[in-house]
Design a protein around this motif. Structure first.
Motif, mmCIF file in Angstrom:
data_model
loop_
_atom_site.group_PDB
_atom_site.id
_atom_site.type_symbol
_atom_site.label_atom_id
_atom_site.label_comp_id
_atom_site.label_asym_id
_atom_site.label_seq_id
_atom_site.Cartn_x
_atom_site.Cartn_y
_atom_site.Cartn_z
ATOM 1 N N THR A 23 29.492 95.098 36.528
ATOM 2 C CA THR A 23 29.366 94.003 37.483
ATOM 3 C C THR A 23 29.014 92.730 36.738
ATOM 4 O O THR A 23 28.128 92.725 35.895
ATOM 5 C CB THR A 23 28.273 94.312 38.517
ATOM 6 N N TYR A 25 27.560 89.026 37.158
ATOM 7 C CA TYR A 25 26.813 88.139 38.044
ATOM 8 C C TYR A 25 27.024 86.706 37.584
ATOM 9 O O TYR A 25 26.746 86.375 36.443
ATOM 10 C CB TYR A 25 25.325 88.499 38.025
ATOM 11 N N ALA A 61 26.253 88.045 49.092
ATOM 12 C CA ALA A 61 25.517 89.213 48.613
ATOM 13 C C ALA A 61 24.693 88.870 47.388
ATOM 14 O O ALA A 61 25.115 88.115 46.527
ATOM 15 C CB ALA A 61 26.482 90.339 48.289
ATOM 16 N N TYR A 62 23.490 89.435 47.340
ATOM 17 C CA TYR A 62 22.661 89.335 46.146
ATOM 18 C C TYR A 62 21.965 90.670 45.949
ATOM 19 O O TYR A 62 21.831 91.467 46.869
ATOM 20 C CB TYR A 62 21.646 88.183 46.248
ATOM 21 N N TYR A 63 21.559 90.897 44.731
ATOM 22 C CA TYR A 63 20.918 92.151 44.375
ATOM 23 C C TYR A 63 19.574 91.842 43.732
ATOM 24 O O TYR A 63 19.497 91.013 42.828
ATOM 25 C CB TYR A 63 21.803 92.935 43.402
ATOM 26 N N ASN A 64 18.525 92.489 44.233
ATOM 27 C CA ASN A 64 17.218 92.369 43.604
ATOM 28 C C ASN A 64 17.145 93.392 42.487
ATOM 29 O O ASN A 64 17.265 94.593 42.733
ATOM 30 C CB ASN A 64 16.094 92.612 44.608
ATOM 31 N N VAL A 65 16.985 92.910 41.277
ATOM 32 C CA VAL A 65 16.911 93.776 40.106
ATOM 33 C C VAL A 65 15.476 93.762 39.614
ATOM 34 O O VAL A 65 14.947 92.724 39.228
ATOM 35 C CB VAL A 65 17.864 93.283 38.985
ATOM 36 N N THR A 79 26.925 87.802 42.629
ATOM 37 C CA THR A 79 28.280 87.860 42.080
ATOM 38 C C THR A 79 29.088 86.662 42.559
ATOM 39 O O THR A 79 30.011 86.228 41.887
ATOM 40 C CB THR A 79 29.018 89.150 42.496
#
Length: 100
Positions: A23, A25, A61-65, A79
C-alpha cells in the motif's frame, strides 16, 4: 511427467498473482509526543468532513497505524485513492496548514 510440470507451473502462476502489492500512502500525519502525550486529531477530522462536503466525496479513507511508542504515538495514513490529482493537491496543502 507433463501433468506434474503443468500443475507446478499453474501453482507458480497462482502464487505470484496472489501476492498483494504494498500500500502506498500519499499523505501521512505523525501524531508524536515529547513527554506530554499526542495531540488531538479532532481538527484534522473536522477538516476531512468539511473537505468531503465541499468536494462531494463520500469517503476519504485513512488508517491509524500504531501505537508507535510508550505514549500512544501513531500515524494517520491516507492513500487518497478517492481523490483526483487536483483534489489530492488541495487536500494535502490545506491539511498541512491544520496539522502544523
Amino acid at each position: 511427467m507433463k501433468i506434474f510440470t503443468l500443475l507446478t507451473a499453474l501453482f507458480l502462476v497462482t502464487s505470484v498473482s496472489a501476492q498483494k502489492q504494498p500500500t502506498i500512502y500519499k499523505y501521512v500525519v505523525i501524531f508524536g509526543s515529547i513527554g506530554t502525550g499526542t495531540s488531538s486529531n479532532k481538527p484534522l477530522l473536522t477538516y476531512i468532513k468539511t473537505f468531503k462536503a465541499k468536494h462531494k466525496i463520500k469517503n476519504i479513507a485513512y488508517y491509524n497505524v500504531g501505537p508507535m511508542g510508550k505514549e500512544g504515538e501513531y500515524y494517520m495514513a491516507f492513500t487518497l485513492a478517492e481523490l483526483n490529482k487536483k483534489q489530492c493537491t488541495i487536500f494535502v496543502k490545506e491539511a498541512d496548514k491544520i496539522v502544523q
